[in-house]
Design an enzyme around this catalytic site. Sequence first.
Site, short mmCIF file in Angstrom:
data_model
loop_
_atom_site.label_atom_id
_atom_site.label_comp_id
_atom_site.label_asym_id
_atom_site.label_seq_id
_atom_site.Cartn_x
_atom_site.Cartn_y
_atom_site.Cartn_z
N ASP A 96 0.79 -1.23 0.00
CA ASP A 96 0.00 0.00 0.00
C ASP A 96 0.82 1.27 0.00
O ASP A 96 0.35 2.33 0.40
CB ASP A 96 -0.92 -0.01 1.22
CG ASP A 96 -0.14 -0.23 2.52
OD1 ASP A 96 1.10 -0.03 2.51
OD2 ASP A 96 -0.76 -0.61 3.52
N GLU A 118 0.17 -9.00 -1.08
CA GLU A 118 -0.47 -8.42 0.12
C GLU A 118 -1.68 -7.55 -0.29
O GLU A 118 -1.78 -6.36 0.04
CB GLU A 118 0.52 -7.61 0.98
CG GLU A 118 0.02 -7.40 2.41
CD GLU A 118 0.99 -6.59 3.29
OE1 GLU A 118 0.90 -5.35 3.29
OE2 GLU A 118 1.81 -7.22 3.97
N GLU A 132 -2.18 5.12 2.69
CA GLU A 132 -2.12 3.70 2.34
C GLU A 132 -3.47 3.11 1.94
O GLU A 132 -3.55 2.27 1.04
CB GLU A 132 -1.54 2.90 3.52
CG GLU A 132 -0.05 3.14 3.75
CD GLU A 132 0.26 4.40 4.56
OE1 GLU A 132 -0.69 5.06 5.05
OE2 GLU A 132 1.45 4.73 4.71
N HIS A 209 5.71 5.69 13.20
CA HIS A 209 6.17 6.48 12.04
C HIS A 209 5.05 6.99 11.13
O HIS A 209 5.29 7.80 10.25
CB HIS A 209 7.09 5.62 11.17
CG HIS A 209 6.37 4.52 10.42
ND1 HIS A 209 5.71 4.74 9.24
CD2 HIS A 209 6.17 3.22 10.72
CE1 HIS A 209 5.16 3.61 8.84
NE2 HIS A 209 5.42 2.68 9.71
N ARG A 211 2.28 8.58 8.80
CA ARG A 211 2.05 9.99 8.42
C ARG A 211 0.92 10.63 9.22
O ARG A 211 1.01 11.76 9.66
CB ARG A 211 1.71 10.06 6.92
CG ARG A 211 2.87 10.47 6.04
CD ARG A 211 2.40 10.63 4.60
NE ARG A 211 3.34 11.37 3.79
CZ ARG A 211 4.49 10.90 3.32
NH1 ARG A 211 4.86 9.67 3.60
NH2 ARG A 211 5.27 11.66 2.58
N HIS A 242 12.52 5.69 13.16
CA HIS A 242 12.40 5.87 11.71
C HIS A 242 13.22 7.08 11.24
O HIS A 242 13.38 8.04 12.00
CB HIS A 242 10.91 6.07 11.40
CG HIS A 242 10.52 5.98 9.96
ND1 HIS A 242 10.84 6.96 9.04
CD2 HIS A 242 9.84 5.04 9.27
CE1 HIS A 242 10.36 6.61 7.85
NE2 HIS A 242 9.75 5.45 7.97
#
Length: 376
Positions: A96, A118, A132, A209, A211, A242
């Site tokens: 994604d 996936e 995503e 991490h 967004r 990250h």
Amino acid sequence: MIKILSVFGTRPEAIKMCPLVKRIMQEKEMECSVCVTGQHKEMLYQVLEIFQVTADYDLKIMAPVQTLGMITSRILNGIEEVLLKEKPDMVLVHGDTTTSFAAALAAFYHKIPVGHIEAGLRTYDKYSPFPEEMNRNLTGRIADLHFAPTTGNCENLRRENIESGIYVTGNTVIDAMATTIRKDYRFKDAILQKMSFSGEKKYLLMTAHRRENLGLPLENICRAVKRIVEEFAEVVVIYPVHMNPRVRQTVKSILEGHERIILTDPVDVEDMHNLMNRSYLVLTDSGGLQEEAPALGKPVLVMRSETERPEAVAAGTVEVVGVEEEGIYNHTKELLLNQDKYCKMSKAINPYGDGHACDRIISILKSYKKADAEGD
Ligand code: UD1
Ligand code: UDP
């Protein structure tokens, strides 16, 4: 000969695609080239090195604070030449990320079939996780073959009227774990090497991490964790941070300087899996960790408002605890104090595969090519 072009660009895609690329390379009647977009840099090369996969093409698109538009357009532009040169029978993309979506779109523009590894994970919230949820929806619209990790993922796709090309394969991350986890493992990271992982201490592994968690939610997460460390003397938090500067800034400003909060750079996937295996519980907003930790019997508290991976929640190993300080603090505290609850959550379960996802994907790719040839 079946000519495959695998395209990926971020750490989790690489971890889940490298085992497949390596398996395809063992097949006599298959050829596999690898194009990395370089959406990630250090975090991507770390994975290629562990799996000893060499990229045939590297679009090197990463910029320090890249926008979604920058990532998408640079991949679309960069990959065109690769598609024209390689002329693959199929492009494989994963999951994604914006790399997955842009690569699938580019393949579609060149009328090259797309296989989506996936496939079928959904939250049905357009903006969470962002971007995503939309990336995987759009990739699903384009894909010709959908490799769904679970039957739930397969049902999601059927509900979207995708009628053919859906296969339940398991998740290739479980294939990856078969090669990374070792009982006598010795850490490469200098900080982890010095830690004993024995005695009375409880090691909490943490990552964050996403967004949509940047800013206030990440601040809440860090504050909750700090409260836990201050209240429980036996707790040690290990957080490989990250590379995103926006993540690093917030995390360092709140968590740096405490002797029982160990902030490291991203560790390689072998260190990570073995660290997870030695930890008491996992606090995360990551997708991949929600699949890996249950397989190791490690309870997971998901610091998000939803999850596209409900299987381990249903099995009782994963709990979604939101992004408010109080909620994260309370749920973590409960798992430190309530041994009954901890034991119930730490039953090893693995709804995500049996370690043979790559084999299944390869045999489906072969049948697809055969059917295609017979149709010609
Ligand atoms: C990306 C994916 C996300 C995935 C995550 C896994 C998109 C839009 N997001 O998010 O789905 O869960 O990867 O980690 O596809 N950076 C480095 N070095 C690296 C990697 C990143 O410096 O090796 C920094 C750069 O400043 C970059 C920033 O991190 O601009 C953010 O990277 P980006 O790929 O845009 O987003 P992620 O949050 O990593
Ligand atoms: N991971 C790693 N090193 C780290 C942090 C994570 O190797 O320092 C691995 C982790 O085990 C999992 C994957 O990276 O396989 C998850 O990546 P991330 O959380 O960045 O992305 P997501 O899964 O949320 O898309």
